[in-house]
Design an enzyme around this catalytic site. Structure first.
Site, PDB file in Angstrom:
ATOM      1  N   HIS A  70       0.844  -1.204   0.000  1.00 52.90           N
ATOM      2  CA  HIS A  70       0.000   0.000   0.000  1.00 52.90           C
ATOM      3  C   HIS A  70       0.869   1.241   0.000  1.00 52.90           C
ATOM      4  O   HIS A  70       1.943   1.269   0.603  1.00 52.90           O
ATOM      5  CB  HIS A  70      -0.962   0.023   1.194  1.00 52.90           C
ATOM      6  CG  HIS A  70      -0.309  -0.200   2.520  1.00 52.90           C
ATOM      7  ND1 HIS A  70       0.096  -1.439   2.962  1.00 52.90           N
ATOM      8  CD2 HIS A  70       0.044   0.670   3.508  1.00 52.90           C
ATOM      9  CE1 HIS A  70       0.649  -1.333   4.158  1.00 52.90           C
ATOM     10  NE2 HIS A  70       0.641  -0.058   4.506  1.00 52.90           N
ATOM     11  N   HIS A 110       0.668   5.185   1.136  1.00 54.32           N
ATOM     12  CA  HIS A 110      -0.092   6.173   1.903  1.00 54.32           C
ATOM     13  C   HIS A 110       0.023   7.511   1.179  1.00 54.32           C
ATOM     14  O   HIS A 110       1.138   7.913   0.830  1.00 54.32           O
ATOM     15  CB  HIS A 110       0.522   6.409   3.282  1.00 54.32           C
ATOM     16  CG  HIS A 110       0.581   5.223   4.196  1.00 54.32           C
ATOM     17  ND1 HIS A 110      -0.256   5.074   5.279  1.00 54.32           N
ATOM     18  CD2 HIS A 110       1.404   4.145   4.222  1.00 54.32           C
ATOM     19  CE1 HIS A 110       0.059   3.960   5.931  1.00 54.32           C
ATOM     20  NE2 HIS A 110       1.070   3.379   5.302  1.00 54.32           N
TER      21      HIS A 110
END
Ligand code: AMP
Ligand code: ZN
Length: 153
Positions: free
Chosen positions: A103, A105
């Protein structure tokens, strides 16, 4: 597989989504460092950025799209509610990785005198679900505006 982000992709647990296509999902971080904190994930389960197998050009294309979408989300946050943004990706426990599904951010930043910027989870907690949903709605609208202006995917 016991992966919280795979469960979000499969709609087995709730999330506040701001963008979705066949390869990528973007949703609000449940414990935001700042208000409007977004997580961008591939729909394929890869443990981290370092773990992406680049032998297949389709996987490279997903990486490119993730990078492109981090541009789009950064542009959306700075055109709506934020003054700047950080892009952050943690590979490994020692780097602070807690969810082992790749992921990125996108952390909006605000000219509110708080320098250096905080990296503390929950620092940007919403005062209500309504406030959280208002951020998500602004993001959805602005992301689709940026995508239609740039019209490359
Ligand atoms: P990292 O420390 O880079 O692995 O970041 C993991 C992030 O996932 C943290 O910022 C968490 O707040 C966030 N997170 C964990 N579970 C959820 C969830 N169910 N929905 C949204 N964000 C989550
Ligand atoms: Zn996963």
């Amino acid at each position: 597989m016991d992966c919280v982000f795979c469960k979000i992709i499969a709609n087995e647990i709730p999330s506040v989504k701001v963008y979705e296509d066949d390869h990528i999902l973007a949703f609000l971080d449940i414990n935001p460092i700042e208000k409007g904190h977004v997580l961008l994930i591939p729909k394929k389960h890869w443990e981290s950025l370092a773990a992406v197998p680049v032998a297949d050009s389709a996987d490279v294309a997903v990486l490119e799209e993730l990078t492109y979408m981090s541009h789009v989300v950064s542009k959306a946050v700075t055109r709506t509610f934020a003054n700047g943004a950080n892009l952050l990706q943690a590979t490994g426990k020692c780097a602070g990785q807690t969810v082992f599904h790749l992921h990125f951010h996108v952390i909006p930043r605000y000219d509110d005198g708080s320098t250096p910027p905080s990296f503390e989870s929950g620092h940007g907690a919403y005062s209500s679900n309504e406030e959280r949903d208002a951020y998500a709605e602004k993001l959805r609208k602005e992301i689709s505006k940026v995508l239609s202006e740039e019209a490359i995917i």
